[in-house]
Scaffold this active site. Structure first.
Site, PDB file in Angstrom:
ATOM      1  N   ASN A   1      -3.864 -11.056  18.870  1.00  0.00           N
ATOM      2  CA  ASN A   1      -3.290 -12.164  18.485  1.00  0.00           C
ATOM      3  C   ASN A   1      -1.512 -11.679  18.606  1.00  0.00           C
ATOM      4  OD1 ASN A   1      -3.655 -11.493  16.059  1.00  0.00           O
ATOM      5  ND2 ASN A   1      -4.801 -12.887  15.942  1.00  0.00           N
TER       6      ASN A   1
ATOM      7  N   ARG B   1       0.252 -11.005   5.389  1.00  0.00           N
ATOM      8  CA  ARG B   1      -0.174 -11.855   4.265  1.00  0.00           C
ATOM      9  C   ARG B   1       0.138 -12.539   3.041  1.00  0.00           C
ATOM     10  NH1 ARG B   1      -3.133 -11.924   8.163  1.00  0.00           N
ATOM     11  NH2 ARG B   1      -4.952 -10.765   7.837  1.00  0.00           N
TER      12      ARG B   1
ATOM     13  N   GLN C   1      -6.112 -19.582   0.971  1.00  0.00           N
ATOM     14  CA  GLN C   1      -5.723 -20.555   2.243  1.00  0.00           C
ATOM     15  C   GLN C   1      -7.623 -20.937   2.687  1.00  0.00           C
ATOM     16  OE1 GLN C   1      -2.736 -18.153   5.161  1.00  0.00           O
ATOM     17  NE2 GLN C   1      -5.050 -18.786   6.259  1.00  0.00           N
TER      18      GLN C   1
ATOM     19  N   HIS D   1      -1.314 -21.860   8.980  1.00  0.00           N
ATOM     20  CA  HIS D   1      -1.492 -20.340   9.225  1.00  0.00           C
ATOM     21  C   HIS D   1      -1.572 -20.374  10.707  1.00  0.00           C
ATOM     22  CE1 HIS D   1      -3.548 -16.019   8.656  1.00  0.00           C
ATOM     23  NE2 HIS D   1      -3.271 -16.233   9.489  1.00  0.00           N
TER      24      HIS D   1
HETATM   25  P1  NAI Z   1      -0.934  -1.980  13.596  1.00  0.00           P
HETATM   26  O1  NAI Z   1      -2.341  -1.970  12.316  1.00  0.00           O
HETATM   27  O2  NAI Z   1      -0.901  -1.715  14.395  1.00  0.00           O
HETATM   28  O3  NAI Z   1       0.434  -2.128  12.401  1.00  0.00           O
HETATM   29  C1  NAI Z   1       0.104  -1.848  10.512  1.00  0.00           C
HETATM   30  C2  NAI Z   1       0.967  -1.243  11.480  1.00  0.00           C
HETATM   31  O4  NAI Z   1       2.022  -1.369   9.180  1.00  0.00           O
HETATM   32  C3  NAI Z   1       0.931   1.021  11.354  1.00  0.00           C
HETATM   33  O5  NAI Z   1       2.710   0.520  11.506  1.00  0.00           O
HETATM   34  C4  NAI Z   1       0.846   0.377   9.117  1.00  0.00           C
HETATM   35  O6  NAI Z   1       1.397   2.599   8.835  1.00  0.00           O
HETATM   36  C5  NAI Z   1       1.964  -0.086   9.139  1.00  0.00           C
HETATM   37  N1  NAI Z   1       1.799  -0.110   7.735  1.00  0.00           N
HETATM   38  C6  NAI Z   1       0.510  -0.008   6.323  1.00  0.00           C
HETATM   39  N2  NAI Z   1       1.029   0.346   5.321  1.00  0.00           N
HETATM   40  C7  NAI Z   1       2.212   0.193   5.317  1.00  0.00           C
HETATM   41  C8  NAI Z   1       3.236   0.115   4.055  1.00  0.00           C
HETATM   42  N3  NAI Z   1       3.123  -0.711   2.653  1.00  0.00           N
HETATM   43  N4  NAI Z   1       4.442  -0.331   4.506  1.00  0.00           N
HETATM   44  C9  NAI Z   1       5.577  -0.261   5.568  1.00  0.00           C
HETATM   45  N5  NAI Z   1       4.310  -0.112   6.609  1.00  0.00           N
HETATM   46  C10 NAI Z   1       2.930   0.206   6.195  1.00  0.00           C
HETATM   47  O7  NAI Z   1      -1.830  -3.888  12.579  1.00  0.00           O
HETATM   48  P2  NAI Z   1      -1.168  -5.104  13.564  1.00  0.00           P
HETATM   49  O8  NAI Z   1      -1.934  -5.589  14.529  1.00  0.00           O
HETATM   50  O9  NAI Z   1       1.337  -5.238  13.778  1.00  0.00           O
HETATM   51  O10 NAI Z   1      -0.965  -6.569  12.366  1.00  0.00           O
HETATM   52  C11 NAI Z   1       0.107  -6.205  11.039  1.00  0.00           C
HETATM   53  C12 NAI Z   1      -0.845  -6.958  10.302  1.00  0.00           C
HETATM   54  O11 NAI Z   1       0.021  -8.529  10.211  1.00  0.00           O
HETATM   55  C13 NAI Z   1      -2.577  -7.051   9.897  1.00  0.00           C
HETATM   56  O12 NAI Z   1      -2.496  -6.444   9.324  1.00  0.00           O
HETATM   57  C14 NAI Z   1      -2.586  -8.323   9.238  1.00  0.00           C
HETATM   58  O13 NAI Z   1      -2.443  -8.700   8.030  1.00  0.00           O
HETATM   59  C15 NAI Z   1      -1.043  -9.263  10.038  1.00  0.00           C
HETATM   60  N6  NAI Z   1      -1.781 -10.387  10.899  1.00  0.00           N
HETATM   61  C16 NAI Z   1      -1.670 -11.803  11.077  1.00  0.00           C
HETATM   62  C17 NAI Z   1      -1.725 -12.675  12.257  1.00  0.00           C
HETATM   63  C18 NAI Z   1      -1.512 -14.225  11.840  1.00  0.00           C
HETATM   64  O14 NAI Z   1      -1.783 -14.852  12.312  1.00  0.00           O
HETATM   65  N7  NAI Z   1      -0.319 -14.710  11.001  1.00  0.00           N
HETATM   66  C19 NAI Z   1      -2.383 -12.416  12.505  1.00  0.00           C
HETATM   67  C20 NAI Z   1      -2.403 -11.225  13.200  1.00  0.00           C
HETATM   68  C21 NAI Z   1      -2.533  -9.977  11.976  1.00  0.00           C
END
Ligand code: NAI
Length: 361
Positions: free
Chosen positions: A117, A256, A285, A309
């Protein structure tokens, strides 16, 4: 084998839209497939309190499916009671509602549908940025109420063009947000992440890495949060960090809710530290009726672009994460570890190394 799924209830919406797969009624499209192989499939939205269906059914479940949208919080205590549990599947992205350490200790596999997503969320982020910067919500509310007062909205409405945009986290979603925002000609696009983007991606986006989060926040007009929730991001955006933001910045968080301290954000909006806050993620939530983000406002009585959400659960996304959930369970049933490596969060008692999300789709 018993599979338990915790999904939200949709009622009439499930009948209106059969492709609303992530709900109790439409069961991720899995029932026939699972029962056809002789498995038991229990689907519920009841997830809170000791009398919940989740608590009752987890005792002999081998597989539990949860989603970030209506999260069945899989605590250490619940894992301890789920004696047969082998696989936890997140239908979506983000498994922070699961105690991963407790899962590791029991060698339970945790997998999610990575990438399912990310476009959906990136589009929502861009929409929310525009909603806030253009001051859309009060303009819309005005016309719906029969009013007409251009000045009252225009006094706090701006262009994205020429603004400094910054993302905390530049993985799959963060990159897609930057790629889409590039078309708006921002003054600069900055990112803060543990990992640098590959040089070709950085050049293509025209984005620049900033080593210090404080430095980035001091420069940014628009901040978007795209990192996971983990121990070092829980409560990251608190009063102290908000004081480092450029005064009057817009903040969008679809990552989050617990990455931000709810009362500190509401106070920052009220006192002008933030001009606007928007996103779709809350803690817990469903959000309680008195959650401050439902009603918080800036000094002009605007600046709130919150939704439930929904960003990662568009119909297109639901089709993808339902298919991905099925694929993960199929790999589990095959017993051949044929999981997509990027879907694995923990396996065999260890954190899996997730494939880095620099794909360019
Ligand atoms: P991803 O794993 O592709 O990217 C996450 C990035 O955050 C990585 O590049 C990682 O190095 C970086 N990161 C980790 N800790 C960090 C920090 N302390 N400071 C800066 N960067 C940091 O994950 P993706 O697919 O981009 O998703 C990110 C987040 O979005 C998910 O973990 C989830 O919590 C949230 N999400 C929310 C959705 C929604 O419906 N609102 C749906 C999908 C994801």
């Amino acid at each position: 084998m018993k599979v338990v799924a915790v999904l939200y209830k949709a009622g009439q919406a499930a009948k209106d839209q059969p492709r609303l797969l992530g709900c109790v009624e439409n069961e991720l499209g899995l029932r026939q497939w699972l029962e056809g192989q002789g498995h038991t499939f229990v689907v519920t939205d009841s997830k809170e309190g000791a009398d919940s269906v989740l608590d009752r059914e987890l005792v002999d479940a081998e597989v539990i499916i949860t989603t970030p949208f209506h999260p069945g919080y899989i605590s250490r205590e619940r894992i301890a009671r789920a004696k047969n549990l082998k696989l936890l599947v997140t239908a979506g992205v983000g498994s922070d509602h699961i105690d991963l350490t407790a899962a590791n200790e029991r060698k339970i596999t945790v997998a999610e549908v990575t990438g399912s997503n990310v476009v959906s969320v990136a589009e929502h982020v861009v929409m929310t940025i525009l909603t806030l910067v253009r001051n859309f919500v009060p303009a819309h509310e005005q016309v719906m109420a029969g009013g007409w007062d251009v000045a009252d909205v225009a006094k706090d409405s701006y262009d994205v063009e020429g603004k400094v945009v910054a993302t905390i986290g530049v993985g799959r979603i963060g990159q897609r947000v930057l790629r889409r925002l590039k078309a708006f000609d921002p003054a600069e696009m900055l990112y803060y992440d543990y990992q640098a983007l590959p040089a070709d991606v950085e050049a293509e986006l025209g984005a620049r890495r900033v080593e210090s989060l404080d430095d980035m926040l001091a420069k940014a007009d628009i901040v978007t949060v795209n990192c996971p929730l983990h121990e070092s991001t829980r409560g990251l955006i608190d009063k102290k960090l908000l004081a480092k933001f450029k005064k009057g910045a817009w903040l969008v968080n679809t990552a989050r809710g617990a990455i931000c301290v709810e009362d500190d954000v509401a106070a920052a909006l009220a006192d002008g530290t933030l001009r606007g806050y928007g996103g779709d993620v809350w803690f817990p939530q469903p959000a309680p009726a008195d959650h401050p983000w439902r009603t918080m406002r800036n000094r002009f009585g605007a600046g709130n672009a919150m939704t439930p959400h929904i960003s990662g659960t568009s119909i297109d996304a639901q089709v993808r994460y339902a298919e991905g959930t099925k694929a993960i369970i199929a790999s589990y049933l095959a017993g051949d570890k044929s999981y997509r490596p990027q879907d694995l969060i923990v396996i065999d008692g260890h954190y899996a190394t997730r494939a880095y999300g620099s794909d360019k789709k």
